[in-house]
Design an enzyme around this catalytic site. Sequence first.
Site, PDB file in Angstrom:
ATOM      1  N   THR A  26       0.812  -1.217   0.000  1.00 51.88           N
ATOM      2  CA  THR A  26       0.000   0.000   0.000  1.00 51.88           C
ATOM      3  C   THR A  26       0.841   1.261   0.000  1.00 51.88           C
ATOM      4  O   THR A  26       0.481   2.254  -0.637  1.00 51.88           O
ATOM      5  CB  THR A  26      -0.942  -0.005   1.221  1.00 51.88           C
ATOM      6  OG1 THR A  26      -1.839  -1.107   1.106  1.00 51.88           O
ATOM      7  CG2 THR A  26      -1.748   1.284   1.306  1.00 51.88           C
ATOM      8  N   ASP A  74       1.539  -6.731  -4.339  1.00 53.25           N
ATOM      9  CA  ASP A  74       0.628  -6.636  -3.215  1.00 53.25           C
ATOM     10  C   ASP A  74       1.005  -7.795  -2.294  1.00 53.25           C
ATOM     11  O   ASP A  74       1.226  -8.919  -2.753  1.00 53.25           O
ATOM     12  CB  ASP A  74      -0.809  -6.790  -3.706  1.00 53.25           C
ATOM     13  CG  ASP A  74      -1.822  -6.641  -2.592  1.00 53.25           C
ATOM     14  OD1 ASP A  74      -1.834  -7.514  -1.701  1.00 53.25           O
ATOM     15  OD2 ASP A  74      -2.593  -5.673  -2.604  1.00 53.25           O
ATOM     16  N   SER A  75       1.081  -7.553  -0.993  1.00 57.82           N
ATOM     17  CA  SER A  75       1.619  -8.605  -0.119  1.00 57.82           C
ATOM     18  C   SER A  75       0.725  -9.833  -0.046  1.00 57.82           C
ATOM     19  O   SER A  75       1.176 -10.904   0.363  1.00 57.82           O
ATOM     20  CB  SER A  75       1.878  -8.065   1.280  1.00 57.82           C
ATOM     21  OG  SER A  75       0.689  -7.860   1.999  1.00 57.82           O
ATOM     22  N   SER A  76      -0.534  -9.732  -0.444  1.00 53.17           N
ATOM     23  CA  SER A  76      -1.385 -10.915  -0.472  1.00 53.17           C
ATOM     24  C   SER A  76      -0.938 -11.899  -1.546  1.00 53.17           C
ATOM     25  O   SER A  76      -1.371 -13.058  -1.548  1.00 53.17           O
ATOM     26  CB  SER A  76      -2.850 -10.519  -0.687  1.00 53.17           C
ATOM     27  OG  SER A  76      -3.006  -9.830  -1.907  1.00 53.17           O
ATOM     28  N   THR A 113       0.864  -4.712   4.144  1.00 50.86           N
ATOM     29  CA  THR A 113       0.516  -5.096   5.510  1.00 50.86           C
ATOM     30  C   THR A 113      -0.139  -6.468   5.626  1.00 50.86           C
ATOM     31  O   THR A 113      -0.059  -7.104   6.676  1.00 50.86           O
ATOM     32  CB  THR A 113      -0.423  -4.043   6.135  1.00 50.86           C
ATOM     33  OG1 THR A 113      -1.629  -3.967   5.357  1.00 50.86           O
ATOM     34  CG2 THR A 113       0.238  -2.676   6.185  1.00 50.86           C
ATOM     35  N   ASP A 114      -0.784  -6.939   4.555  1.00 49.99           N
ATOM     36  CA  ASP A 114      -1.596  -8.147   4.685  1.00 49.99           C
ATOM     37  C   ASP A 114      -0.791  -9.366   5.117  1.00 49.99           C
ATOM     38  O   ASP A 114      -1.267 -10.180   5.909  1.00 49.99           O
ATOM     39  CB  ASP A 114      -2.326  -8.444   3.372  1.00 49.99           C
ATOM     40  CG  ASP A 114      -3.493  -7.501   3.122  1.00 49.99           C
ATOM     41  OD1 ASP A 114      -3.898  -6.813   4.074  1.00 49.99           O
ATOM     42  OD2 ASP A 114      -3.977  -7.441   1.987  1.00 49.99           O
ATOM     43  N   THR A 123      -3.623 -21.532  18.535  1.00 55.49           N
ATOM     44  CA  THR A 123      -4.924 -21.066  19.002  1.00 55.49           C
ATOM     45  C   THR A 123      -5.469 -19.963  18.097  1.00 55.49           C
ATOM     46  O   THR A 123      -4.701 -19.192  17.515  1.00 55.49           O
ATOM     47  CB  THR A 123      -4.854 -20.539  20.447  1.00 55.49           C
ATOM     48  OG1 THR A 123      -6.131 -20.042  20.838  1.00 55.49           O
ATOM     49  CG2 THR A 123      -3.822 -19.420  20.588  1.00 55.49           C
ATOM     50  N   GLN A 124      -6.794 -19.897  18.008  1.00 55.13           N
ATOM     51  CA  GLN A 124      -7.459 -18.821  17.278  1.00 55.13           C
ATOM     52  C   GLN A 124      -7.447 -17.519  18.066  1.00 55.13           C
ATOM     53  O   GLN A 124      -7.711 -16.446  17.514  1.00 55.13           O
ATOM     54  CB  GLN A 124      -8.920 -19.211  17.016  1.00 55.13           C
ATOM     55  CG  GLN A 124      -9.091 -20.490  16.249  1.00 55.13           C
ATOM     56  CD  GLN A 124     -10.528 -20.978  16.236  1.00 55.13           C
ATOM     57  OE1 GLN A 124     -11.444 -20.231  16.584  1.00 55.13           O
ATOM     58  NE2 GLN A 124     -10.740 -22.232  15.840  1.00 55.13           N
TER      59      GLN A 124
END
Length: 362
Positions: free
Chosen positions: A12, A64-66, A96-97, A296-297
């Site tokens: 971004t 894009d980091s995704s 950031t993703d 863990t979530q």
Amino acid sequence: MAKVHVLYTGGTIGCVPDAQGALAPVPGPEFERLVLSMPGLSGHRVADHPGLTWTMGWLDRTLDSSAMTPADWIVIARRILDVYDEHDGFVVLHGTDSMAYTASALSFLLPGLSKPVILGGSQVPLTVALSDALPNLVGALALAGTLPVPEVCVFFDTRLLRGNRARKIDANRFAGFGSPNFPPLATVGSFVDRNSALWLPMPGEDSSLSVPANRAGRREELDAQAAALDGFSVPMLWLHPGIRASTVSAMLSGTVPAAKGLVLLAFGEGNGPTDPAFLAALAGADRSGVVVMDNTQVQAGAVLPGAYATGLGAVGAVGAYDMTPEASYAKLVCLLAAGLDPVAVKGLMATPIAGELTVIDA
């Protein structure tokens, strides 16, 4: 005099609208010209920090980091090694993703760091007036050039976080990253508040990347890891009420290349369903050599092996303690790519090697 190298990967921070109005990162040369036009960064210097200069490099294809993959982690690690001897610190500008994944991976791919590697970016592009991009960029540059912290970090919204403890916690606010299980390494305000007692120790000469022979050896190991990545997969599975054994089996049997690891995002302190078929599917995976991680979530807290009867340790899953899912995934990929057998990987996954976890008694 301090010299910082900036590696621009996209994200971004370097985005502008394309013909359809969607944001896309600009190429490296265009981004460098933009940065040079910013207040305090002209002439490849950092205002208010006499003697601090910066250089910039970029990936051939900004991302894009995704769209980042583990292969890109190794490209970034190599690029840092290429200029390691000529610089005092490094800033990796990243979307950031998946920043937390890359920061975690670099901490495992670059053992022996004697200089700071700081990942940064922004929630809003640098071209926008009301943006977090410029303070995040200037802060990362200043810290990389003045703070002798020998590890991979994330700098975002005034806080320097250990990279393998960082998580993206907000998609919109400028305070986009947090470290739920570990305090900041430093905080920037009218002065820099250093929490240096938490920093990893400087490496010895036998492992320091400041030694040319160690850098050469690390490059060879990175080459081998890059070649190995095409030979296996590591899926992640979010547990939910009613999850079926067939879901686990389908994920593990249908993934190509074959899964060698599995990261479970379990309930609470690492709990999962007690359905015998579900547990049998995981136990079968363990017997076949798949390393199963029990995470863990929950944002904060730890997986405590053996704390509950519904814990997954009985089927061979390795408790992640307070390691983030991003760090758990990146560490598992890096260890498997290093060619270690499942027993060795299991042992190292439950052992802190870059400050990524704290062993906690149940």
